[in-house]
Design a protein around this motif. Structure first.
Motif, mmCIF file in Angstrom:
data_model
loop_
_atom_site.group_PDB
_atom_site.id
_atom_site.type_symbol
_atom_site.label_atom_id
_atom_site.label_comp_id
_atom_site.label_asym_id
_atom_site.label_seq_id
_atom_site.Cartn_x
_atom_site.Cartn_y
_atom_site.Cartn_z
ATOM 1 N N ASN A 145 -11.567 21.662 -43.153
ATOM 2 C CA ASN A 145 -10.876 20.712 -44.034
ATOM 3 C C ASN A 145 -9.752 21.346 -44.854
ATOM 4 O OD1 ASN A 145 -12.580 18.508 -43.261
ATOM 5 N ND2 ASN A 145 -14.176 19.380 -44.578
ATOM 6 N N GLN A 146 -9.335 22.539 -44.490
ATOM 7 C CA GLN A 146 -8.244 23.198 -45.204
ATOM 8 C C GLN A 146 -6.885 22.681 -44.717
ATOM 9 O OE1 GLN A 146 -9.079 26.345 -47.522
ATOM 10 N NE2 GLN A 146 -10.552 24.672 -47.556
ATOM 11 N N LYS A 147 -5.899 22.718 -45.610
ATOM 12 C CA LYS A 147 -4.525 22.363 -45.263
ATOM 13 C C LYS A 147 -3.690 23.641 -45.239
ATOM 14 C CE LYS A 147 -4.688 17.682 -47.172
ATOM 15 N NZ LYS A 147 -4.084 16.723 -48.141
ATOM 16 N N ALA A 167 -9.192 23.635 -39.512
ATOM 17 C CA ALA A 167 -8.297 23.138 -40.554
ATOM 18 C C ALA A 167 -8.013 21.650 -40.352
ATOM 19 C CB ALA A 167 -6.994 23.926 -40.564
ATOM 20 N N ALA A 168 -7.887 20.921 -41.457
ATOM 21 C CA ALA A 168 -7.624 19.490 -41.373
ATOM 22 C C ALA A 168 -6.219 19.204 -40.874
ATOM 23 C CB ALA A 168 -7.832 18.847 -42.745
ATOM 24 N N LYS A 195 -2.502 16.686 -35.749
ATOM 25 C CA LYS A 195 -2.869 17.509 -36.906
ATOM 26 C C LYS A 195 -1.791 18.498 -37.323
ATOM 27 C CE LYS A 195 -7.904 17.409 -36.358
ATOM 28 N NZ LYS A 195 -9.129 18.250 -36.299
ATOM 29 N N VAL A 196 -0.820 18.766 -36.438
ATOM 30 C CA VAL A 196 0.224 19.745 -36.735
ATOM 31 C C VAL A 196 1.575 19.046 -36.821
ATOM 32 C CG1 VAL A 196 1.394 21.848 -35.995
ATOM 33 C CG2 VAL A 196 -1.070 21.579 -35.574
ATOM 34 N N ASN A 197 2.263 19.258 -37.920
ATOM 35 C CA ASN A 197 3.594 18.704 -38.127
ATOM 36 C C ASN A 197 4.598 19.844 -38.169
ATOM 37 O OD1 ASN A 197 5.686 16.909 -38.688
ATOM 38 N ND2 ASN A 197 5.323 16.968 -40.899
ATOM 39 N N ILE A 198 5.562 19.847 -37.257
ATOM 40 C CA ILE A 198 6.566 20.901 -37.186
ATOM 41 C C ILE A 198 7.885 20.389 -37.750
ATOM 42 C CG2 ILE A 198 7.798 22.519 -35.694
ATOM 43 C CD1 ILE A 198 4.841 23.068 -35.741
ATOM 44 N N ASP A 215 -4.068 24.766 -49.023
ATOM 45 C CA ASP A 215 -5.150 25.717 -49.287
ATOM 46 C C ASP A 215 -4.810 27.112 -48.794
ATOM 47 O OD1 ASP A 215 -7.409 23.747 -50.129
ATOM 48 O OD2 ASP A 215 -6.614 22.903 -48.264
ATOM 49 N N ILE A 216 -3.997 27.184 -47.741
ATOM 50 C CA ILE A 216 -3.632 28.464 -47.128
ATOM 51 C C ILE A 216 -2.142 28.435 -46.797
ATOM 52 C CG2 ILE A 216 -3.962 29.995 -45.140
ATOM 53 C CD1 ILE A 216 -6.803 28.852 -44.917
ATOM 54 N N VAL A 217 -1.456 29.511 -47.147
ATOM 55 C CA VAL A 217 -0.053 29.671 -46.781
ATOM 56 C C VAL A 217 0.069 30.899 -45.888
ATOM 57 C CG1 VAL A 217 2.282 30.165 -47.586
ATOM 58 C CG2 VAL A 217 0.843 28.549 -48.851
#
Length: 284
Positions: A145-147, A167-168, A195-198, A215-217
């Protein structure tokens, strides 16, 4: 026509990060793929697009002190997928959990995560130490559920593996047009486009997001870009969130530690592979 020109660039002194920048500049004049070696890089361009004057202009305007000498070689058309498979892009296993291969590979081990990458450039396939370091770290984390924010996404590999591992969602930002298009292709190959936006652009794209959104970079770019933009990355990170940085040498890790401290980022650890570094910071 399927004929290509191979141009070998020999760099003095050798600096792999600066070679990445040369590759980006060569993309702008039509080069499609790159293979780094012990002397520099071999770059490939379709025969009909080859322009010596354009190459000379790239080398002459190169913004660093290192020097390049180059020579070209005509390559008759062939099955380029087969050529990549045979000579350059081999299936790769990371952390005994993830196999990275291309759609033209037929022989590869079965793993928990099966990642298909069809690179237009030889970056972000997992073979470079910087990509390997971040992928290994991601696979050791609980991403449920991390972004994720993935700066300099390249082929999209980190975003793809991130959502496969729980990951969410992930947002990948890439400034180079060819890499951006390639990332879009790869997220479809792996069926993670929901789930992935480029996005195509640089850190200015972050203006479209509220602070504390991720949540994570992740930033696997180069030292100067990271140091210039780390304040923008930090604003996007939630309190307690982690930032994984790579794309620089291990002896430069202290620079990231100091830059992080100025932006409420607490140093967690640094790791290395072939003198390339991974630095982990936590937002206080």
């Amino acid at each position: 026509m399927n004929d290509y020109i191979q141009v070998d660039f020999e760099q003095t002194p050798l600096n792999e990060i600066e070679i990445d920048i040369l590759d980006a500049l060569l993309c702008d004049v039509g080069f499609e793929s790159f293979v780094q070696n012990e002397k520099g890089v071999s770059a490939f361009i379709k025969n009909e697009q080859y322009d010596e004057a354009a190459i000379a202009n790239v080398v002459d305007s190169y913004p660093f002190s290192s020097k390049f000498v180059w020579k070209s070689n005509y390559i008759e058309g062939k099955d380029w997928n087969q050529e990549w498979e045979k000579n350059f892009f081999k299936p790769m296993v990371i952390a005994d959990k993830c196999v990275i291969h291309s759609s033209f590979h037929a022989d590869y081990p079965k793993m928990q995560y099966d990642v298909v990458i069809d690179p237009k450039m030889a970056f972000g396939t997992g073979h470079h130490s910087t990509t390997n370091l971040i992928v290994t770290e991601l696979l050791s984390m609980n991403l449920d559920n991390q972004k994720i924010l993935d700066m300099g996404t390249g082929t999209g590999i980190l975003s793809i593996i991130g959502v496969m591992h729980g990951a969410a969602s992930a947002v990948g930002i890439e400034i180079d047009e060819a890499a951006y298009v390639n990332a879009l292709e790869n997220i479809e190959l792996n069926d993670v486009q929901d789930k992935v936006n480029i996005l195509r652009g640089d850190a200015s794209c972050l203006e479209n997001y509220e602070e504390n959104s991720f949540d994570i970079v992740l930033a696997n770019i180069n030292r100067n870009v990271i140091l210039n933009d780390i304040d923008k990355y930090a604003k996007m990170l939630k309190t307690g969130g982690l930032m994984l940085l790579s794309g620089f040498y291990f002896e430069e890790a202290d620079m990231m530690k100091e830059a992080g401290a100025k932006n409420s980022l607490e140093f967690q650890f640094a790791k290395q592979d072939n003198n390339w570094a991974l630095v982990c910071l936590k937002k206080c």
